[in-house]
Design a protein around this motif. Structure first.
Motif, PDB file in Angstrom:
ATOM      1  N   ALA A  95      29.780  32.549  51.453  1.00  0.00           N
ATOM      2  CA  ALA A  95      29.647  33.886  50.871  1.00  0.00           C
ATOM      3  C   ALA A  95      30.737  34.018  49.821  1.00  0.00           C
ATOM      4  CB  ALA A  95      29.802  34.966  51.936  1.00  0.00           C
ATOM      5  N   PHE A  96      30.446  34.773  48.767  1.00  0.00           N
ATOM      6  CA  PHE A  96      31.380  34.901  47.649  1.00  0.00           C
ATOM      7  C   PHE A  96      31.412  36.341  47.177  1.00  0.00           C
ATOM      8  CE2 PHE A  96      31.984  34.617  42.905  1.00  0.00           C
ATOM      9  CZ  PHE A  96      33.330  34.262  42.932  1.00  0.00           C
ATOM     10  N   ALA A  97      32.622  36.843  46.922  1.00  0.00           N
ATOM     11  CA  ALA A  97      32.803  38.214  46.435  1.00  0.00           C
ATOM     12  C   ALA A  97      33.617  38.170  45.143  1.00  0.00           C
ATOM     13  CB  ALA A  97      33.515  39.071  47.478  1.00  0.00           C
ATOM     14  N   PRO A  98      32.965  38.222  43.976  1.00  0.00           N
ATOM     15  CA  PRO A  98      33.717  38.175  42.724  1.00  0.00           C
ATOM     16  C   PRO A  98      34.515  39.451  42.500  1.00  0.00           C
ATOM     17  CG  PRO A  98      31.405  38.641  42.296  1.00  0.00           C
ATOM     18  CD  PRO A  98      31.515  38.325  43.764  1.00  0.00           C
ATOM     19  N   SER A  99      35.667  39.298  41.864  1.00  0.00           N
ATOM     20  CA  SER A  99      36.487  40.458  41.533  1.00  0.00           C
ATOM     21  C   SER A  99      35.785  41.307  40.479  1.00  0.00           C
ATOM     22  CB  SER A  99      37.847  40.002  41.001  1.00  0.00           C
ATOM     23  OG  SER A  99      38.552  41.082  40.429  1.00  0.00           O
ATOM     24  N   PRO A 100      35.821  42.637  40.623  1.00  0.00           N
ATOM     25  CA  PRO A 100      35.240  43.493  39.593  1.00  0.00           C
ATOM     26  C   PRO A 100      36.098  43.562  38.334  1.00  0.00           C
ATOM     27  CG  PRO A 100      36.262  44.839  41.292  1.00  0.00           C
ATOM     28  CD  PRO A 100      36.326  43.420  41.770  1.00  0.00           C
ATOM     29  N   ALA A 101      37.304  43.011  38.395  1.00  0.00           N
ATOM     30  CA  ALA A 101      38.201  43.009  37.234  1.00  0.00           C
ATOM     31  C   ALA A 101      38.893  41.655  37.148  1.00  0.00           C
ATOM     32  CB  ALA A 101      39.212  44.141  37.339  1.00  0.00           C
ATOM     33  N   PRO A 102      38.183  40.611  36.687  1.00  0.00           N
ATOM     34  CA  PRO A 102      38.738  39.251  36.720  1.00  0.00           C
ATOM     35  C   PRO A 102      39.635  38.898  35.536  1.00  0.00           C
ATOM     36  CG  PRO A 102      36.521  39.195  35.841  1.00  0.00           C
ATOM     37  CD  PRO A 102      36.790  40.638  36.204  1.00  0.00           C
ATOM     38  N   GLU A 103      39.951  39.883  34.689  1.00  0.00           N
ATOM     39  CA  GLU A 103      40.649  39.567  33.450  1.00  0.00           C
ATOM     40  C   GLU A 103      42.002  38.882  33.666  1.00  0.00           C
ATOM     41  OE1 GLU A 103      37.689  42.662  32.946  1.00  0.00           O
ATOM     42  OE2 GLU A 103      39.483  42.567  34.215  1.00  0.00           O
ATOM     43  N   THR A 104      42.714  39.282  34.732  1.00  0.00           N
ATOM     44  CA  THR A 104      44.024  38.675  34.982  1.00  0.00           C
ATOM     45  C   THR A 104      43.909  37.180  35.184  1.00  0.00           C
ATOM     46  OG1 THR A 104      44.893  40.701  35.977  1.00  0.00           O
ATOM     47  CG2 THR A 104      46.012  38.643  36.538  1.00  0.00           C
ATOM     48  N   TRP A 105      42.944  36.755  35.984  1.00  0.00           N
ATOM     49  CA  TRP A 105      42.752  35.328  36.252  1.00  0.00           C
ATOM     50  C   TRP A 105      42.203  34.617  35.009  1.00  0.00           C
ATOM     51  CZ3 TRP A 105      41.627  39.096  39.904  1.00  0.00           C
ATOM     52  CH2 TRP A 105      42.363  39.039  41.093  1.00  0.00           C
ATOM     53  N   GLN A 106      41.297  35.267  34.295  1.00  0.00           N
ATOM     54  CA  GLN A 106      40.741  34.662  33.083  1.00  0.00           C
ATOM     55  C   GLN A 106      41.827  34.432  32.039  1.00  0.00           C
ATOM     56  OE1 GLN A 106      37.782  37.575  32.103  1.00  0.00           O
ATOM     57  NE2 GLN A 106      36.192  36.638  33.372  1.00  0.00           N
ATOM     58  N   ARG A 107      42.724  35.413  31.899  1.00  0.00           N
ATOM     59  CA  ARG A 107      43.811  35.297  30.925  1.00  0.00           C
ATOM     60  C   ARG A 107      44.757  34.165  31.319  1.00  0.00           C
ATOM     61  NH1 ARG A 107      45.574  39.917  31.713  1.00  0.00           N
ATOM     62  NH2 ARG A 107      44.108  40.959  30.315  1.00  0.00           N
ATOM     63  N   ARG A 108      45.031  34.064  32.618  1.00  0.00           N
ATOM     64  CA  ARG A 108      45.955  33.039  33.103  1.00  0.00           C
ATOM     65  C   ARG A 108      45.406  31.642  32.866  1.00  0.00           C
ATOM     66  NH1 ARG A 108      46.762  33.286  39.339  1.00  0.00           N
ATOM     67  NH2 ARG A 108      47.531  35.364  38.760  1.00  0.00           N
ATOM     68  N   ASN A 109      44.108  31.462  33.082  1.00  0.00           N
ATOM     69  CA  ASN A 109      43.500  30.130  33.004  1.00  0.00           C
ATOM     70  C   ASN A 109      42.808  29.851  31.682  1.00  0.00           C
ATOM     71  OD1 ASN A 109      44.326  29.779  35.634  1.00  0.00           O
ATOM     72  ND2 ASN A 109      42.340  30.246  36.532  1.00  0.00           N
ATOM     73  N   ASP A 139      35.602  47.114  47.657  1.00  0.00           N
ATOM     74  CA  ASP A 139      36.569  47.143  46.569  1.00  0.00           C
ATOM     75  C   ASP A 139      37.813  47.879  47.054  1.00  0.00           C
ATOM     76  OD1 ASP A 139      34.806  45.833  44.920  1.00  0.00           O
ATOM     77  OD2 ASP A 139      34.093  47.654  43.933  1.00  0.00           O
ATOM     78  N   LEU A 140      38.971  47.264  46.896  1.00  0.00           N
ATOM     79  CA  LEU A 140      40.210  47.873  47.331  1.00  0.00           C
ATOM     80  C   LEU A 140      40.816  48.727  46.228  1.00  0.00           C
ATOM     81  CD1 LEU A 140      41.819  44.875  49.274  1.00  0.00           C
ATOM     82  CD2 LEU A 140      40.344  46.708  50.150  1.00  0.00           C
ATOM     83  N   SER A 141      41.674  49.647  46.607  1.00  0.00           N
ATOM     84  CA  SER A 141      42.290  50.556  45.639  1.00  0.00           C
ATOM     85  C   SER A 141      43.172  49.781  44.666  1.00  0.00           C
ATOM     86  CB  SER A 141      43.111  51.618  46.369  1.00  0.00           C
ATOM     87  OG  SER A 141      44.103  51.005  47.180  1.00  0.00           O
ATOM     88  N   GLY A 142      43.440  50.382  43.518  1.00  0.00           N
ATOM     89  CA  GLY A 142      44.205  49.709  42.478  1.00  0.00           C
ATOM     90  C   GLY A 142      43.307  49.326  41.323  1.00  0.00           C
ATOM     91  N   ASP A 143      43.941  48.875  40.249  1.00  0.00           N
ATOM     92  CA  ASP A 143      43.177  48.571  39.035  1.00  0.00           C
ATOM     93  C   ASP A 143      43.125  47.084  38.712  1.00  0.00           C
ATOM     94  OD1 ASP A 143      45.773  48.139  38.308  1.00  0.00           O
ATOM     95  OD2 ASP A 143      45.821  49.601  36.670  1.00  0.00           O
ATOM     96  N   ASP A 144      43.468  46.224  39.699  1.00  0.00           N
ATOM     97  CA  ASP A 144      43.476  44.791  39.408  1.00  0.00           C
ATOM     98  C   ASP A 144      42.380  44.027  40.146  1.00  0.00           C
ATOM     99  OD1 ASP A 144      44.695  45.200  41.840  1.00  0.00           O
ATOM    100  OD2 ASP A 144      46.383  43.838  41.493  1.00  0.00           O
ATOM    101  N   GLY A 145      41.327  44.733  40.556  1.00  0.00           N
ATOM    102  CA  GLY A 145      40.122  44.056  41.020  1.00  0.00           C
ATOM    103  C   GLY A 145      40.209  43.350  42.350  1.00  0.00           C
ATOM    104  N   ARG A 146      40.963  43.893  43.310  1.00  0.00           N
ATOM    105  CA  ARG A 146      41.083  43.255  44.621  1.00  0.00           C
ATOM    106  C   ARG A 146      39.948  43.698  45.537  1.00  0.00           C
ATOM    107  NH1 ARG A 146      45.348  39.467  43.956  1.00  0.00           N
ATOM    108  NH2 ARG A 146      46.403  40.232  42.091  1.00  0.00           N
ATOM    109  N   THR A 147      39.482  42.774  46.387  1.00  0.00           N
ATOM    110  CA  THR A 147      38.376  43.069  47.291  1.00  0.00           C
ATOM    111  C   THR A 147      38.660  42.544  48.693  1.00  0.00           C
ATOM    112  OG1 THR A 147      37.176  40.997  46.901  1.00  0.00           O
ATOM    113  CG2 THR A 147      36.738  42.826  45.374  1.00  0.00           C
ATOM    114  N   LEU A 148      37.879  43.026  49.639  1.00  0.00           N
ATOM    115  CA  LEU A 148      37.841  42.508  51.011  1.00  0.00           C
ATOM    116  C   LEU A 148      36.428  42.009  51.266  1.00  0.00           C
ATOM    117  CD1 LEU A 148      38.989  42.219  53.952  1.00  0.00           C
ATOM    118  CD2 LEU A 148      38.084  44.522  54.352  1.00  0.00           C
TER     119      LEU A 148
END
Length: 241
Positions: A31-45, A69-78
């Motif tokens: 099972a896979f849960a993509p981040s709704p805000a992946p920009e941080t990882w995209q920028r890093r890589n 979706d967890l609180s915050g603006d950096d796209g964290r999930t459970l």
């Protein structure tokens, strides 16, 4: 034996999903849960257009899954996955909390959300809930104290999640983030214990009791390190009365 892996920072480039590829190689379920805000990882890589997120890899079928979706603006999930193992259904969760420096209040808010989801999806009896993840916090932090529920009031009354590393050798610090790994050394950061497996209280007959815990992937293979983080491997009892 139930074999389940919780994974973080899993990528999907549109053609191949890392956990999907592993599942195909092993004959596992995923099972896979993509981040709704992946920009941080995209920028890093430098991987623009690539999805990043949490994943579950399981030897046994996944009968139910859900993403919060967890609180915050950096796209964290459970990511929640119910594993249909021969010994019973296992409520399994994996997450990756915010890594913001000084972000303990944000992580505390995320932990409260995580606990609420675990409580709703973990019926009494059978296997206790298992929470895995990179929590970006040390064991004595406020966010980890909330999960334990015995050093401060738990977010959900009665919900206690035990840090499995408490069953390890008392002399082993259990650092999955360690400077002898060149990926970690390059960050100039100190050794740290930020990756965890937490388990609910054992059910009848000791089902879900932590029998062993250790790090794996903490040595290079042919001079190649698999990741900047080592993995935490936990074995749980499946015996019944």
């Amino acid at each position: 034996m139930v074999r389940v892996c919780g994974l973080q920072e899993v990528w999907d480039d549109g053609e191949r999903n890392l956990v999907g590829w592993l599942a195909d190689e092993l004959g596992y379920h995923w099972a896979f849960a993509p981040s709704p805000a992946p920009e941080t990882w995209q920028r890093r890589n430098g991987e623009w257009g690539t999805a990043f997120g949490n994943a579950v890899l399981s030897r046994w079928p996944i009968s139910e899954q859900a993403v919060t979706d967890l609180s915050g603006d950096d796209g964290r999930t459970l990511l929640f996955a119910r594993i249909d193992s021969p010994g019973g259904r296992l409520p399994f969760f994996t997450t990756h909390l915010t890594s913001t420096v000084g972000g303990s209040p944000a992580r505390c808010a995320q932990v409260r959300q995580v606990c609420e989801v675990i409580a709703v999806n973990s019926p009494a009896g059978g296997y206790p809930a298992v929470l895995t993840g990179d929590l970006n916090a040390e064991p004595d932090s406020d966010e980890l104290r909330l999960l334990g529920g015995h050093k401060t009031a738990p977010p959900v009354p009665g919900l206690v999640l035990i840090d499995a590393w408490r069953y390890a050798d008392a002399g082993d610090p259990g650092f999955p983030w360690q400077r002898r790994n060149p990926y970690v050394a390059a960050t100039l950061e100190p050794d740290a214990r930020v990756d965890y497996v937490h388990v609910g209280l054992p059910a009848g007959g000791g089902v879900g009791h932590v029998e062993s815990v250790r790090l794996v992937g903490d040595e290079p293979v042919d001079d190649v390190w698999a990741s900047d983080h080592s993995a935490v491997l936990v074995e749980l009892a499946d015996r019944r009365d």
